[in-house]
Design an enzyme around this catalytic site. Structure first.
Site, mmCIF file in Angstrom:
data_model
loop_
_atom_site.group_PDB
_atom_site.id
_atom_site.type_symbol
_atom_site.label_atom_id
_atom_site.label_comp_id
_atom_site.label_asym_id
_atom_site.label_seq_id
_atom_site.Cartn_x
_atom_site.Cartn_y
_atom_site.Cartn_z
ATOM 1 N N THR A 81 0.969 -1.291 -0.025
ATOM 2 C CA THR A 81 -0.083 -0.011 0.036
ATOM 3 C C THR A 81 1.032 1.034 0.059
ATOM 4 O OG1 THR A 81 -1.501 1.212 1.293
ATOM 5 C CG2 THR A 81 -0.005 -0.129 2.581
ATOM 6 N N ASP A 82 0.204 2.373 -0.383
ATOM 7 C CA ASP A 82 1.015 3.689 -0.451
ATOM 8 C C ASP A 82 1.084 4.101 1.096
ATOM 9 O OD1 ASP A 82 -1.676 4.412 -0.142
ATOM 10 O OD2 ASP A 82 -1.635 5.955 -1.795
ATOM 11 N N GLU A 83 0.017 3.736 1.964
ATOM 12 C CA GLU A 83 0.225 4.170 3.269
ATOM 13 C C GLU A 83 1.457 3.842 4.162
ATOM 14 O OE1 GLU A 83 -3.579 3.426 5.526
ATOM 15 O OE2 GLU A 83 -4.702 3.718 3.731
ATOM 16 N N TYR A 107 -2.482 -0.430 11.107
ATOM 17 C CA TYR A 107 -2.497 -1.109 9.571
ATOM 18 C C TYR A 107 -1.346 -0.792 8.636
ATOM 19 C CZ TYR A 107 -3.426 -1.551 4.665
ATOM 20 O OH TYR A 107 -3.237 -1.825 3.292
ATOM 21 N N LYS A 111 1.853 -3.250 7.520
ATOM 22 C CA LYS A 111 2.270 -3.469 5.790
ATOM 23 C C LYS A 111 3.606 -3.322 6.015
ATOM 24 C CE LYS A 111 -0.144 -4.773 2.922
ATOM 25 N NZ LYS A 111 -0.253 -6.172 2.252
#
Ligand code: DAU
Length: 301
Positions: A81-83, A107, A111
């Protein structure tokens, strides 16, 4: 063949890899919802961190047992993810692959941890891994805990459309089939050890997204009372630690692998709304039971 299993179940994963002559793993399995990670981070550590480790461990023994041609062709694609990059200020350049990791939620931290494990398995053992970091997906079959399907579902049910904080948080939205096309390209032609950012070149504030949905629904399924769905928009308490802005620079995958999104936000959102309108049974089925408990817990009774 579909096998229902748990990526934390090492023996099962090992048995499946050996028994089916697996040539590639595309690792999508994750706990993915930020709000759920705030209520219960442990599931995220278990699936995203321990699960990725177990999968890497099993993949490595399988890969090492392969004859040399098959070893060279084997791939482990890690879908992330970009997060992991954290939050951008308004004028900042979009995330590139060389940006430092600054995850802000349980979260995204889980990741980020999984991305580091994947990287380490390449660096230490030579496992042919590739990581993709994608922006917000939307489209058919998305679980109605995420903003877009949640708002379609709530709009049609006559319920409030909950906007966290001031609704000016920005996300980069990508139609799900464009994401899967990018992953296919990475699997075919990506370089082991590399990471590729995937995004829609489509930054939108949340409030704009919800207004666009309301306009589509007003046209496609007008409210019986003739009023607009936007009247259902309700500002609610902000998500703790809410990242303000994500934006992805997807130039690397475009330049090296020739991938570009096929859908614009307008065409993708229209397809999405049509899909949900045509598949109300799916939504009804999936929103029974445990889903109702989640909505009560997150948004109150
Ligand atoms: O950026 C990629 C990520 O996108 C993925 O890695 C995650 O797995 C995925 O869940 C998604 O994360 P977000 O937190 O950005 O998605 P979500 O749909 O939960 O929220 C989108 C934005 O809308 C976010 O700023 C929070 C806001 N929001 C969300 C919900 C569910 C609201 O204002 N109200 C809501 O009820």
């Amino acid at each position: 063949m579909f096998v229902r299993g748990d990526i934390c179940d090492g023996p099962l994963v090992e048995q499946l890899l050996a028994g089916h002559g697996v040539r590639a793993i595309v690792h999508f399995a994750a706990e993915s919802h930020v709000d759920r990670s705030i209520h219960g981070p442990e599931d995220f550590i278990r699936t995203n961190v321990v699960g990725t480790f177990r999968l890497l461990h099993a993949a490595r023994s399988h890969w090492e047992s392969l004859p040399s041609g098959a070893r060279d062709a084997f791939r482990f694609v890690h879908v992330s993810t970009d997060e992991v990059y954290g939050s951008l200020a308004p004028g900042d350049a979009p995330f590139r692959e060389d940006r430092a990791y600054e995850p802000n939620s349980p979260y995204s931290a889980s990741k980020a941890a999984s991305d580091h494990l994947v990287r380490a398995y390449h660096h230490t053992y030579g496992l042919p891994v590739i990581t993709t970091n994608c922006s917000n997906n939307y489209g058919p079959l998305q679980f109605p805990e995420k903003l877009i399907p949640l708002c379609i579902h709530h709009a049609l049910a006559g319920r409030p459309l909950p906007i966290y904080g001031d609704g000016r948080q920005v996300r980069d939205w990508l139609y799900v089939k464009d994401h899967t096309a990018a992953i296919r390209r990475v699997l075919e032609a990506g370089t082991p050890g590399e990471t590729y950012n995937i995004g829609g070149w489509n930054e939108q504030p949340n409030l704009e997204v919800v207004h666009a949905l309301c306009r589509l629904l007003d046209a496609e399924r007008p409210r019986p009372d003739g009023r607009g769905y936007a009247e259902q928009i309700t500002f609610v308490k902000d998500r703790p630690g809410h990242d303000r802005r994500y934006a992805v620079d997807a130039a690397k995958i475009a330049r090296l692998l020739g991938w570009r999104p096929a859908e614009t936000f307008e065409t993708g959102l229209r397809k999405t709304v049509h899909w949900y309108l045509d598949n109300q049974d799916w939504v009804a089925d999936i929103t029974s039971g445990g889903y109702r408990d989640w909505i009560a817990r997150q948004y109150g009774p």
